[in-house]
Design a protein around this motif. Structure first.
Motif, PDB file in Angstrom:
ATOM      1  N   GLU A 308      26.058  47.277  46.261  1.00 33.28           N
ATOM      2  CA  GLU A 308      27.416  48.870  47.261  1.00 33.28           C
ATOM      3  C   GLU A 308      28.541  47.979  46.722  1.00 33.28           C
ATOM      4  O   GLU A 308      29.318  48.421  45.904  1.00 33.28           O
ATOM      5  N   CYS A 309      28.779  46.476  46.959  1.00 35.03           N
ATOM      6  CA  CYS A 309      29.949  45.809  47.039  1.00 35.03           C
ATOM      7  C   CYS A 309      30.049  45.500  45.540  1.00 35.03           C
ATOM      8  O   CYS A 309      30.951  45.590  44.874  1.00 35.03           O
ATOM      9  N   LEU A 310      29.153  45.009  44.672  1.00 32.20           N
ATOM     10  CA  LEU A 310      28.894  44.907  42.946  1.00 32.20           C
ATOM     11  C   LEU A 310      29.285  46.292  42.419  1.00 32.20           C
ATOM     12  O   LEU A 310      30.523  46.633  41.786  1.00 32.20           O
ATOM     13  N   ARG A 311      29.080  47.592  42.661  1.00 31.53           N
ATOM     14  CA  ARG A 311      28.913  48.737  42.559  1.00 31.53           C
ATOM     15  C   ARG A 311      30.653  49.031  42.226  1.00 31.53           C
ATOM     16  O   ARG A 311      31.298  49.435  41.737  1.00 31.53           O
ATOM     17  N   SER A 312      30.802  48.815  43.424  1.00 28.79           N
ATOM     18  CA  SER A 312      32.831  48.986  44.088  1.00 28.79           C
ATOM     19  C   SER A 312      33.096  48.012  43.221  1.00 28.79           C
ATOM     20  O   SER A 312      34.977  48.868  42.310  1.00 28.79           O
ATOM     21  N   LEU A 313      32.840  47.656  42.693  1.00 33.97           N
ATOM     22  CA  LEU A 313      34.425  45.802  42.011  1.00 33.97           C
ATOM     23  C   LEU A 313      33.887  46.175  40.567  1.00 33.97           C
ATOM     24  O   LEU A 313      35.066  46.626  40.118  1.00 33.97           O
ATOM     25  N   LYS A 314      32.549  47.018  40.283  1.00 43.45           N
ATOM     26  CA  LYS A 314      32.913  47.331  38.732  1.00 43.45           C
ATOM     27  C   LYS A 314      33.731  48.490  38.441  1.00 43.45           C
ATOM     28  O   LYS A 314      34.578  48.652  37.845  1.00 43.45           O
ATOM     29  N   GLN A 315      33.420  49.763  39.319  1.00 38.61           N
ATOM     30  CA  GLN A 315      34.331  50.801  39.400  1.00 38.61           C
ATOM     31  C   GLN A 315      35.916  50.935  39.402  1.00 38.61           C
ATOM     32  O   GLN A 315      36.916  51.350  39.024  1.00 38.61           O
ATOM     33  N   ASN A 316      35.660  49.614  40.342  1.00 40.31           N
ATOM     34  CA  ASN A 316      37.617  49.175  40.774  1.00 40.31           C
ATOM     35  C   ASN A 316      38.455  48.726  39.294  1.00 40.31           C
ATOM     36  O   ASN A 316      39.760  49.094  39.155  1.00 40.31           O
ATOM     37  N   HIS A 317      37.659  48.184  38.538  1.00 38.86           N
ATOM     38  CA  HIS A 317      38.382  47.917  37.076  1.00 38.86           C
ATOM     39  C   HIS A 317      37.019  48.218  35.856  1.00 38.86           C
ATOM     40  O   HIS A 317      36.585  47.559  35.312  1.00 38.86           O
ATOM     41  N   LYS A 318      37.270  49.621  36.254  1.00 39.47           N
ATOM     42  CA  LYS A 318      36.340  49.767  35.318  1.00 39.47           C
ATOM     43  C   LYS A 318      36.838  49.987  33.658  1.00 39.47           C
ATOM     44  O   LYS A 318      36.234  50.301  32.743  1.00 39.47           O
ATOM     45  N   ASP A 319      38.077  50.075  33.610  1.00 38.50           N
ATOM     46  CA  ASP A 319      38.646  50.241  32.539  1.00 38.50           C
ATOM     47  C   ASP A 319      38.157  48.331  31.686  1.00 38.50           C
ATOM     48  O   ASP A 319      39.489  48.056  30.719  1.00 38.50           O
ATOM     49  N   LYS A 323      36.350  42.044  31.982  1.00 37.39           N
ATOM     50  CA  LYS A 323      36.667  41.014  33.078  1.00 37.39           C
ATOM     51  C   LYS A 323      35.809  41.283  34.210  1.00 37.39           C
ATOM     52  O   LYS A 323      35.701  40.329  35.072  1.00 37.39           O
ATOM     53  N   VAL A 324      35.627  42.355  34.265  1.00 37.95           N
ATOM     54  CA  VAL A 324      33.812  42.755  35.093  1.00 37.95           C
ATOM     55  C   VAL A 324      32.451  41.781  34.617  1.00 37.95           C
ATOM     56  O   VAL A 324      32.110  40.871  35.827  1.00 37.95           O
ATOM     57  N   LYS A 325      32.945  41.463  33.684  1.00 36.56           N
ATOM     58  CA  LYS A 325      31.093  40.713  33.898  1.00 36.56           C
ATOM     59  C   LYS A 325      31.574  39.377  33.488  1.00 36.56           C
ATOM     60  O   LYS A 325      30.627  38.619  33.876  1.00 36.56           O
ATOM     61  N   THR A 326      32.786  38.844  33.032  1.00 37.43           N
ATOM     62  CA  THR A 326      32.817  36.917  34.175  1.00 37.43           C
ATOM     63  C   THR A 326      32.883  37.301  35.468  1.00 37.43           C
ATOM     64  O   THR A 326      32.523  36.055  35.974  1.00 37.43           O
ATOM     65  N   ALA A 327      33.652  38.121  36.422  1.00 42.00           N
ATOM     66  CA  ALA A 327      33.182  38.211  37.663  1.00 42.00           C
ATOM     67  C   ALA A 327      31.654  38.054  38.351  1.00 42.00           C
ATOM     68  O   ALA A 327      31.108  37.321  39.036  1.00 42.00           O
ATOM     69  N   PHE A 328      31.013  39.102  37.111  1.00 39.01           N
ATOM     70  CA  PHE A 328      29.454  39.120  37.188  1.00 39.01           C
ATOM     71  C   PHE A 328      29.065  37.589  37.320  1.00 39.01           C
ATOM     72  O   PHE A 328      28.315  37.019  38.367  1.00 39.01           O
ATOM     73  N   ALA A 355      43.151  28.625  40.677  1.00 41.91           N
ATOM     74  CA  ALA A 355      44.190  29.728  39.465  1.00 41.91           C
ATOM     75  C   ALA A 355      42.646  30.005  39.625  1.00 41.91           C
ATOM     76  O   ALA A 355      42.546  31.331  38.756  1.00 41.91           O
ATOM     77  N   ALA A 356      42.180  29.982  38.345  1.00 41.65           N
ATOM     78  CA  ALA A 356      40.211  29.756  38.292  1.00 41.65           C
ATOM     79  C   ALA A 356      39.642  30.772  38.338  1.00 41.65           C
ATOM     80  O   ALA A 356      39.411  32.303  38.818  1.00 41.65           O
ATOM     81  N   PHE A 357      39.391  30.687  40.684  1.00 44.73           N
ATOM     82  CA  PHE A 357      39.076  30.633  40.791  1.00 44.73           C
ATOM     83  C   PHE A 357      39.555  32.144  41.179  1.00 44.73           C
ATOM     84  O   PHE A 357      38.821  33.702  41.209  1.00 44.73           O
ATOM     85  N   GLN A 358      40.845  33.120  41.118  1.00 45.03           N
ATOM     86  CA  GLN A 358      41.649  34.122  41.475  1.00 45.03           C
ATOM     87  C   GLN A 358      41.765  35.010  40.606  1.00 45.03           C
ATOM     88  O   GLN A 358      41.632  36.023  40.728  1.00 45.03           O
ATOM     89  N   ASP A 359      41.606  34.076  39.451  1.00 44.59           N
ATOM     90  CA  ASP A 359      41.472  35.365  37.933  1.00 44.59           C
ATOM     91  C   ASP A 359      40.419  35.712  37.476  1.00 44.59           C
ATOM     92  O   ASP A 359      40.160  36.802  37.297  1.00 44.59           O
ATOM     93  N   ARG A 360      38.993  35.184  38.072  1.00 42.17           N
ATOM     94  CA  ARG A 360      38.000  35.834  37.802  1.00 42.17           C
ATOM     95  C   ARG A 360      37.177  35.893  38.652  1.00 42.17           C
ATOM     96  O   ARG A 360      36.406  37.267  38.214  1.00 42.17           O
ATOM     97  N   VAL A 361      37.791  35.920  40.711  1.00 40.81           N
ATOM     98  CA  VAL A 361      37.005  36.492  40.863  1.00 40.81           C
ATOM     99  C   VAL A 361      37.759  37.268  42.344  1.00 40.81           C
ATOM    100  O   VAL A 361      37.871  38.583  43.282  1.00 40.81           O
ATOM    101  N   GLY A 362      38.480  35.592  42.773  1.00 40.80           N
ATOM    102  CA  GLY A 362      39.553  36.405  43.526  1.00 40.80           C
ATOM    103  C   GLY A 362      40.505  36.974  43.824  1.00 40.80           C
ATOM    104  O   GLY A 362      40.467  38.526  44.591  1.00 40.80           O
ATOM    105  N   LYS A 363      41.015  38.176  42.280  1.00 44.35           N
ATOM    106  CA  LYS A 363      42.123  39.285  42.304  1.00 44.35           C
ATOM    107  C   LYS A 363      40.822  40.406  42.291  1.00 44.35           C
ATOM    108  O   LYS A 363      41.640  41.372  42.625  1.00 44.35           O
ATOM    109  N   LEU A 364      39.880  40.562  42.050  1.00 48.70           N
ATOM    110  CA  LEU A 364      38.898  41.702  42.212  1.00 48.70           C
ATOM    111  C   LEU A 364      38.308  41.830  42.801  1.00 48.70           C
ATOM    112  O   LEU A 364      37.660  41.162  44.701  1.00 48.70           O
ATOM    113  N   LYS A 365      39.028  42.981  43.992  1.00 51.65           N
ATOM    114  CA  LYS A 365      38.168  44.083  44.841  1.00 51.65           C
ATOM    115  C   LYS A 365      36.411  43.765  44.912  1.00 51.65           C
ATOM    116  O   LYS A 365      36.127  43.944  44.243  1.00 51.65           O
TER     117      LYS A 365
END
Length: 416
Positions: A308-319, A323-328, A355-365
């Protein structure tokens, strides 16, 4: 290789014979000639058989007759040039006397005098000297345009490339035709330039109209292509939604069967009789609750929470699929490093302000929440995410890896 033509060292024109070279020297006062291995051009019209000795002649012939196909017979008519001076030919004219007796008289002929400037201009345009001289002679040295028009009108004459000859007496007796004054020449030149400028402007307007038509056509094609692309995108989204619904339906059916199996297992464990099947046909309370309530049910298992957490992450950044694939991929790397090297503290500690962590994961809900489900905890005032060694659960990390692999490989994951 033997020479096949004579080249004038002053103007560069190619001549077929010594006779033509002598005539050219008389007309132009050029005196430097040399043998050349370049043959004189011989283009023969495929439609009427008219020979042309230059590209200018062939263009004029095409403009006048519409014939555009020419056969290059330059090599067929090429032969080694003879450097012997030709013999002077004399015409013998027989005149009858009044008393019946006849006497022969030789009459000398010469090349008529023409305007040398106009002659040089015609030769520069590519006309042979004989043709240019003939045109200027018969048009009375009127103008360059008149000579070109005469050539166009008489280019099919058999003697077009023969040098005109006039008797000396006729030449002397004939009064010279009046030549144009400098003012008339200037006016004529200005008129020709005006015609050329008007023609160029008209051609440019025509080209601009053609370019505008082409731009309109391309614009229509782009709009049509965009419309088709949008329709295809809509069809693709509909297919994705349908596939997601089918996946959700199968998942709900699987959960329902699992709940029924657990229920039967509990009844057997407590020694209760099996549930009466006749009660299954009646509407059950959970169904009614499901219809009346639209509140999301929090997943019970760790795997469901991660999914559910991963599904929420992808729906929040579906555009932004990249970026979603990089986070995964980044989350999968964290879980894999800890599971492979649980004793390495550097794999179990993450600086949140990196900075790298924030750009790839930290900024993504949903990114930090997923790491917390894996066992990471915020320490030192929320500056770091840290997973204590004693709380490393390999099974949980393996579950996280499986969920991430499924999210990465499944194209329909989290679309709806």
């Amino acid at each position: 290789m033997a020479g096949v033509s004579l080249k004038c060292g002053d103007c560069g024109i190619l001549l077929k014979s010594v006779e033509e070279a002598q005539e050219h020297a008389e007309l132009t006062k050029h005196s430097s000639f040399s043998e050349s291995t370049d043959p004189v051009l011989n283009l023969v019209c495929s439609s009427c058989g008219k020979p042309c000795r230059s590209k200018t002649e062939s263009d004029l012939h095409t403009k006048r007759t519409g014939h555009s196909e020419f056969v290059d017979k330059t090599l067929e008519s090429t032969a080694p040039i003879s450097l012997e001076a030709p013999k002077v030919k004399e015409d013998v004219i027989m005149e009858e006397a009044g008393d019946g007796n006849s006497s022969s008289q030789q009459e000398e002929t010469v090349v008529p005098e023409v305007d040398q400037k106009l002659l040089e201009e015609l030769e520069t345009m590519g006309f042979p000297k004989a043709r240019a001289t003939r045109a200027l002679h018969f048009c009375g040295n009127a103008s360059l345009e008149a000579a070109v028009n005469w050539v166009v009108e008489h280019e099919s004459d058999p003697d077009i490339d023969e040098m005109p000859l006039v008797p000396v007496n006729d030449k002397k007796s004939e009064a010279p035709k009046p030549s144009l004054t400098p003012e008339e020449i200037k006016m004529k030149t200005q008129e020709l330039r005006e015609r050329a400028r008007n023609k160029k402007e008209e051609e440019e307007k025509q080209r601009e109209r053609e370019r505008e038509k082409e731009r309109i056509r391309v614009g229509k094609e782009l709009l049509e292509a965009k419309r088709i692309e949008e329709e295809n995108e809509k069809k693709r989204l509909i297919a994705l939604r349908k596939a997601e619904k089918e996946e959700e339906k199968r998942a709900m059916e699987k959960i329902r069967k699992k709940l029924e199996e657990d229920k039967e297992e509990r009844r057997r464990r407590f020694g209760l009789p099996p549930e009466d099947p006749t009660t299954d046909s009646k509407p059950s309370a959970p169904v009614v609750v499901e219809k009346k309530s639209s509140l999301p049910v929090r997943p019970a298992t760790k795997a469901q929470q991660m999914r559910e957490c991963l599904r929420s992450l992808k729906q929040n950044h579906k555009d932004d699929d990249a970026k979603v694939k990089t986070a995964f991929d980044t989350l999968l790397t964290f879980a894999k490093n800890v599971a492979t090297n649980p004793n390495e503290e550097k794999f179990r500690k993450i600086r949140l302000s990196n900075a790298a962590f924030q750009d790839r994961v930290g900024k993504l809900k949903g990114g930090v929440e997923f790491l917390e489900l894996c066992g990471f905890e915020k320490v030192e005032g929320g500056e770091f995410l840290f997973l204590p060694r004693e709380k490393v659960d390999i099974a949980v990390l393996n579950t996280a890896g499986n969920e991430l692999n499924t999210a990465i490989s499944n194209p329909f994951f989290g679309v709806l």
